[in-house]
Design an enzyme around this catalytic site. Structure first.
Site, PDB file in Angstrom:
ATOM      1  CE  LYS A 140       1.952  -0.859  10.871  1.00  0.00           C
ATOM      2  NZ  LYS A 140       2.407  -0.965   9.469  1.00  0.00           N
ATOM      3  CB  SER A 149       2.255  -4.808   8.258  1.00  0.00           C
ATOM      4  OG  SER A 149       2.664  -3.458   8.089  1.00  0.00           O
ATOM      5  CB  SER A 154       2.315  -2.189   5.218  1.00  0.00           C
ATOM      6  OG  SER A 154       2.933  -3.445   5.207  1.00  0.00           O
TER       7      SER A 154
END
Lengths: 95, 484
Positions: free
Chosen positions: B76, B151, B175
């Protein structure tokens, strides 16, 4: 709590956040909706309840007062927008 | 190779069925071919991946073995990576080359994992649909018209589309779990303090926690074992030995008490999602688990408390982006205040601005007690609900998300409706507990996630329940059409 446009502008100033004047009414509407939503909390009786700082109630860890970080000024300044002679440059603040 | 689990790939690498370099090249090729329709990667780090793969092959040739040695993963773009752009999904950091590695980046590198690239995400992890990214939305591989969740939407889409066997994620209000649910993955958010936050760009520091996203519970156990551990550089990281999370996977579920909070099955839950969860409960019963009705009476207060605490901490954390030391700077500032305001105004997107303003307001003089202090008190009530429940049950079970993935654009202009898509995940962050999501079935051909919540540091038990469920079901093996 409904916020009007002048309050949004004041908050944006406190946050040093440039907001396009044409977007202010939209922010006023959205922020007011969010505040109205969180105001459900007002109805809760929290007398005697401690505010939660850390989920595990751990204490702040302390360490020896010793230098642990090497000096990486050049590396850190390599991605600064504007530097000169090891200093960060900003617009003139004193006339 | 791309359909194999991380554990299967590790066994093949150990048996020298193929090299890490061959595996890495084949996944880089898939990314080049398939990712343009998904937009799951912001940066593909092919050169680094091939260098790391060759180094892993050399270690394997020298007789070394390890569960992540030579295994490619997607990272990420919230984790700092030395020498590689770390954008956090924001224009503010579009030009930011991180000068050091995050703790998680370093741990995975030491274990011999191979970084394929940095994945797309909601800007500064603020969003539940991956639509707030400066780099554009990510598409869900199960249906290109719907969101992957957020997210960690890029990480979820990449693993679901078989572009990587595993990815890292972060979870502040759901998330990891919500995108895992929406993309048919296994994702775990550990106990607050279990994984170091050092070098993980901060959103809400008292809630943020990193974890893995994979296709199986066994793979999540392997990743978490490598990612977890004490780090003196994160002041809230907990000094406690890391278990081998694979050790307990085989335990029987006989007599396991599974709490079903009545608040998680009421109004707001799509009945079709509810019926999928009910089928999963029946499957767990067959494995010996005993469902117990419980109550978490303050559930409805979780989202409102979160939307005070998280924006307040975000407004404080994001004050570091000032256009002076790193990140975006506006053109021709006329004075210092203009420099701050325009750099931040032009560098941040609308959702980040909304949250900074809510947080600034909640922390401003005269409002602190009414908002922030009150929310932190409510947080205690929510944590106490869980404490009560865990005196009666071993784990808590419910849906991860009230609905399956929604259409791109559907909730984008209505922040409060968007916030409510995290209604079942947020309380777990407020309490600091571990939670995970696993595939449990489909509604309208879109995946449904089952959420498991554990007591503090009970990650091994969550992974055990998930693994046993995955031995009895095959939802987690389903691959999206066009990416199988």
């Amino acid at each position: 709590m409904a916020l009007d446009s002048s309050e949004v502008q004041k908050i944006a100033h406190l946050a040093r956040l440039g907001v396009d004047p044409q977007d202010v009414p939209e922010y006023a509407r959205n922020l007011s909706n969010i505040l109205a939503f969180v105001e459900q909390l007002n109805a809760v009786d929290c007398s005697g309840v401690l505010p939660m700082a850390h989920p595990l109630d751990t204490r702040q860890r302390l360490r020896e007062d010793a230098v642990t970080e090497p000096n990486l000024r050049d590396k850190f300044q390599a991605h600064a927008p504007k530097v000169e002679a090891g200093l960060y440059l900003v617009p003139k603040v004193i006339e | 190779m791309h359909n194999k689990t991380l554990a299967e790939l590790a066994a093949d690498l150990k048996a020298k069925a193929y090299s890490s370099e061959e595996l890495t090249r084949s996944l880089l090729d898939r990314i080049a071919r398939l990712d343009p329709q998904l937009n799951s990667f912001v940066t593909v780090t092919a050169d680094i991946a091939l260098t790391q793969a060759r180094a892993a092959d050399a270690r394997i040739a020298a007789g070394e073995s390890g569960p992540l040695l030579g295994i490619p993963y997607a990272h990420k773009d919230i984790f700092c990576t030395d020498g590689v752009r770390t954008s956090c999904g924001s224009k503010m950091l579009d030009n930011f080359i991180a000068p050091y590695d995050a703790a998680v980046t370093g741990k995975l590198a030491t274990a011999g994992a191979v970084m394929l690239g940095k994945t797309n995400m909601d800007e500064f992890a603020m969003g539940s649909s991956n639509e707030t990214s400066f780099y554009g939305p990510v598409k869900n591989p199960w249906n290109l018209d719907v969101v992957p969740g957020g997210s960690s939407g890029g990480s979820a889409a990449a693993v679901a589309a078989r572009l990587a066997p595993a990815a890292t994620g972060t979870d502040t209000g759901g998330s990891i779990r919500q995108p895992a649910a929406l993309c048919n993955l296994t994702g775990i958010k550990p106990t607050y303090g279990r994984v170091s936050r050092y070098g993980m760009i901060a959103f809400a520091s008292s809630l943020d926690q990193a974890g893995p996203m994979t296709r199986t519970a066994e793979d999540a156990a392997i990743m978490l074992t490598a990612m977890a551990g004490f780090d003196p550089r994160d002041s809230t990281c907990v000094d406690r030995p890391v278990e081998d999370y694979r050790a307990a996977l085989g335990n029987s579920l006989k007599g396991l008490k599974v709490g079903l909070p009545k608040e998680y099955f009421g109004e707001g839950l799509d009945p079709a999602v509810g019926s999928v969860i009910q089928t999963a409960i029946d499957a767990l019963k067959k494995l010996g688990a005993e469902p117990v009705e419980i109550t978490l009476p303050n559930t409805a207060l979780a989202v409102p408390a979160y939307y005070v605490v998280a924006p307040a901490e975000c407004s404080s954390n994001l004050s570091r982006f000032d256009g002076v030391r790193f990140g975006y700077r506006c053109e021709n500032p006329k004075d210092l205040e203009d420099l701050y305001k325009r750099s931040r105004g032009e560098g941040f997107g609308p959702e980040v601005k909304r949250r900074i303003m809510i947080g600034t307001y909640a922390l401003s003089a005269g409002y602190y007690d009414a908002y922030y202090l009150k929310a932190q008190q409510v947080r205690h009530l929510i944590a106490d609900d869980f404490k009560q429940a865990f005196q009666k049950v071993d784990v808590i079970l419910g849906p991860t998300s009230p609905t399956v993935a929604f259409k791109l654009g559907e909730k984008f202009n209505d922040p409060v409706t968007m916030y409510l898509s995290d209604i079942y995940t947020i309380a777990v962050n407020l309490a600091g507990l571990p939670g995970m999501s696993i595939p449990a079935g489909f509604v309208h051909d879109l995946p449904v996630g089952l959420q498991l919540i554990g007591n503090y540091f009970d990650e091994a038990r969550l992974l055990n329940v998930a693994h046993q469920y995955q031995q009895a079901t095959d939802w987690h093996r389903r691959a999206p059409h066009g990416f199988n």
